[in-house]
Design a protein around this motif. Structure first.
Motif, PDB file in Angstrom:
ATOM      1  N   PRO A   3      42.475  52.923  33.044  1.00 54.43           N
ATOM      2  CA  PRO A   3      41.445  53.294  34.016  1.00 54.43           C
ATOM      3  C   PRO A   3      41.446  52.375  35.237  1.00 54.43           C
ATOM      4  CG  PRO A   3      40.476  52.065  32.218  1.00 54.43           C
ATOM      5  CD  PRO A   3      41.904  52.290  31.835  1.00 54.43           C
ATOM      6  N   MET A   4      40.951  52.885  36.332  1.00 60.89           N
ATOM      7  CA  MET A   4      40.938  52.137  37.581  1.00 60.89           C
ATOM      8  C   MET A   4      39.926  51.009  37.520  1.00 60.89           C
ATOM      9  SD  MET A   4      42.345  52.123  40.663  1.00 60.89           S
ATOM     10  CE  MET A   4      42.892  53.765  41.128  1.00 60.89           C
ATOM     11  N   ASP A   5      40.335  49.816  37.978  1.00 64.82           N
ATOM     12  CA  ASP A   5      39.393  48.704  38.066  1.00 64.82           C
ATOM     13  C   ASP A   5      39.403  48.151  39.481  1.00 64.82           C
ATOM     14  OD1 ASP A   5      41.699  47.211  38.309  1.00 64.82           O
ATOM     15  OD2 ASP A   5      41.387  46.014  36.496  1.00 64.82           O
ATOM     16  N   GLY A   6      38.603  47.126  39.727  1.00 65.95           N
ATOM     17  CA  GLY A   6      38.463  46.595  41.078  1.00 65.95           C
ATOM     18  C   GLY A   6      39.738  46.016  41.637  1.00 65.95           C
ATOM     19  N   ASP A   7      40.549  45.392  40.781  1.00 67.67           N
ATOM     20  CA  ASP A   7      41.794  44.787  41.249  1.00 67.67           C
ATOM     21  C   ASP A   7      42.788  45.861  41.681  1.00 67.67           C
ATOM     22  OD1 ASP A   7      43.606  42.780  41.862  1.00 67.67           O
ATOM     23  OD2 ASP A   7      44.244  42.467  39.794  1.00 67.67           O
ATOM     24  N   GLY A   8      43.046  46.802  40.804  1.00 68.23           N
ATOM     25  CA  GLY A   8      43.986  47.863  41.140  1.00 68.23           C
ATOM     26  C   GLY A   8      43.511  48.704  42.308  1.00 68.23           C
ATOM     27  N   LEU A   9      42.218  49.025  42.318  1.00 66.06           N
ATOM     28  CA  LEU A   9      41.644  49.845  43.382  1.00 66.06           C
ATOM     29  C   LEU A   9      41.681  49.118  44.722  1.00 66.06           C
ATOM     30  CD1 LEU A   9      40.062  52.356  44.314  1.00 66.06           C
ATOM     31  CD2 LEU A   9      37.970  51.171  43.653  1.00 66.06           C
ATOM     32  N   VAL A  37      30.888  52.673  41.475  1.00 68.86           N
ATOM     33  CA  VAL A  37      30.440  51.363  41.921  1.00 68.86           C
ATOM     34  C   VAL A  37      31.260  50.886  43.117  1.00 68.86           C
ATOM     35  CG1 VAL A  37      31.959  50.084  40.374  1.00 68.86           C
ATOM     36  CG2 VAL A  37      29.856  49.022  41.131  1.00 68.86           C
ATOM     37  N   TYR A  38      32.478  51.441  43.273  1.00 70.76           N
ATOM     38  CA  TYR A  38      33.332  51.023  44.383  1.00 70.76           C
ATOM     39  C   TYR A  38      33.279  51.981  45.570  1.00 70.76           C
ATOM     40  CZ  TYR A  38      35.291  48.053  40.737  1.00 70.76           C
ATOM     41  OH  TYR A  38      35.449  47.134  39.727  1.00 70.76           O
ATOM     42  N   ALA A 183      29.323  43.760  49.599  1.00 70.88           N
ATOM     43  CA  ALA A 183      29.685  44.991  50.280  1.00 70.88           C
ATOM     44  C   ALA A 183      29.617  44.843  51.787  1.00 70.88           C
ATOM     45  CB  ALA A 183      28.739  46.121  49.839  1.00 70.88           C
ATOM     46  N   MET A 184      29.281  43.646  52.259  1.00 70.77           N
ATOM     47  CA  MET A 184      29.210  43.406  53.685  1.00 70.77           C
ATOM     48  C   MET A 184      30.620  43.306  54.267  1.00 70.77           C
ATOM     49  SD  MET A 184      28.075  39.421  53.556  1.00 70.77           S
ATOM     50  CE  MET A 184      26.798  39.805  52.351  1.00 70.77           C
ATOM     51  N   PRO A 185      30.780  43.607  55.578  1.00 71.89           N
ATOM     52  CA  PRO A 185      32.107  43.499  56.188  1.00 71.89           C
ATOM     53  C   PRO A 185      32.631  42.083  56.075  1.00 71.89           C
ATOM     54  CG  PRO A 185      30.593  44.707  57.599  1.00 71.89           C
ATOM     55  CD  PRO A 185      29.768  44.097  56.506  1.00 71.89           C
ATOM     56  N   MET A 186      33.866  41.951  55.612  1.00 72.60           N
ATOM     57  CA  MET A 186      34.488  40.641  55.475  1.00 72.60           C
ATOM     58  C   MET A 186      35.954  40.731  55.852  1.00 72.60           C
ATOM     59  SD  MET A 186      32.978  39.027  51.961  1.00 72.60           S
ATOM     60  CE  MET A 186      31.259  38.517  51.846  1.00 72.60           C
ATOM     61  N   LYS A 187      36.536  39.594  56.132  1.00 69.41           N
ATOM     62  CA  LYS A 187      37.973  39.528  56.328  1.00 69.41           C
ATOM     63  C   LYS A 187      38.441  38.193  55.800  1.00 69.41           C
ATOM     64  CE  LYS A 187      38.588  37.405  60.884  1.00 69.41           C
ATOM     65  NZ  LYS A 187      39.578  36.420  60.431  1.00 69.41           N
TER      66      LYS A 187
END
Length: 211
Positions: A3-9, A37-38, A183-187
């Motif tokens: 299943p898809m997780d945060g790292d892969g996604l 959630v993503y 979830a705020m804009p970041m770089k």
């Protein structure tokens, strides 16, 4: 990764963003439903959940955070003949099933490898791609609490205010507070992050942690 997780996604969306900026056609595919959630991540709506649909034709498949061919499902078993596979993972148990394998057990997340690949290849990491990479790192390191977190992990995860803020939709529950807060804009702060020597990336087998 299924299943898809945060790292892969996060890695998939970041690489898709960078490659498309150079004119490449990229499809991010998964067989498993993508956790809502993503949904705040830019590009989330473009992810293709296969279901019973045919596997998209491609010249190259990049497998992210998938330790064995079974993690890729139909994407691997139904790929067009001759389609090559690049296997990028940080699990020491990876089965090296790709035509090209980059297994870095020292990486806390594939997010580290994706960042280094983009930097070494000269692809631009804009605010959107950086936000996706940051989510990859945050989720796979337990908010940088796991023992796998290294100085390299933290250097790559350094964030600053984005020069061109990315609009982010409001995140609703059941999003965890810690993820919603990010979830705020970041770089990523690119000047202070490390890069790899060309010979290391060309070998694409095991990248040693920077000292």
């Amino acid at each position: 990764h299924s299943p898809m997780d945060g790292d892969g996604l996060g890695c998939g969306l970041a690489l898709k963003r960078a490659f498309e900026a150079t004119g490449k056609k990229v499809v991010l595919v998964t067989e498993a439903p993508v956790p809502p959630v993503y949904a705040f991540l830019p590009g989330y709506e473009s992810i293709v959940v296969l279901g019973k649909a045919p596997v998209p034709r491609a010249d190259l498949i990049v497998a992210l955070d998938a330790g064995g061919p079974d993690r890729l499902g139909r994407v691997l078993s139904e790929r067009p003949k001759g389609t090559r596979i690049v296997n990028i993972d940080h699990h020491v148990s990876n089965e090296s099933y790709g035509d090209l394998n980059w297994i870095d057990a020292a990486a806390a997340a594939v997010g580290e490898q994706a960042y280094l690949l983009l930097k070494e290849g000269g692809w631009r990491i804009d605010a959107v791609a950086a936000q996706c990479l940051l989510v990859a790192l945050v989720t796979d390191t337990g908010r940088f609490c796991y023992s796998s977190t290294t100085p390299r992990t933290l250097e790559i995860a350094v964030a600053s205010s984005a020069p061109n803020p990315v609009p982010t939709p409001t995140v609703v529950r059941p999003t965890p507070r810690w993820l919603a807060a990010r979830a705020m804009p970041m770089k990523l702060s690119l000047p202070v992050a490390p890069t790899l020597g060309r010979s290391s990336v060309k070998s694409m087998r095991r990248v040693r942690p920077l000292k």
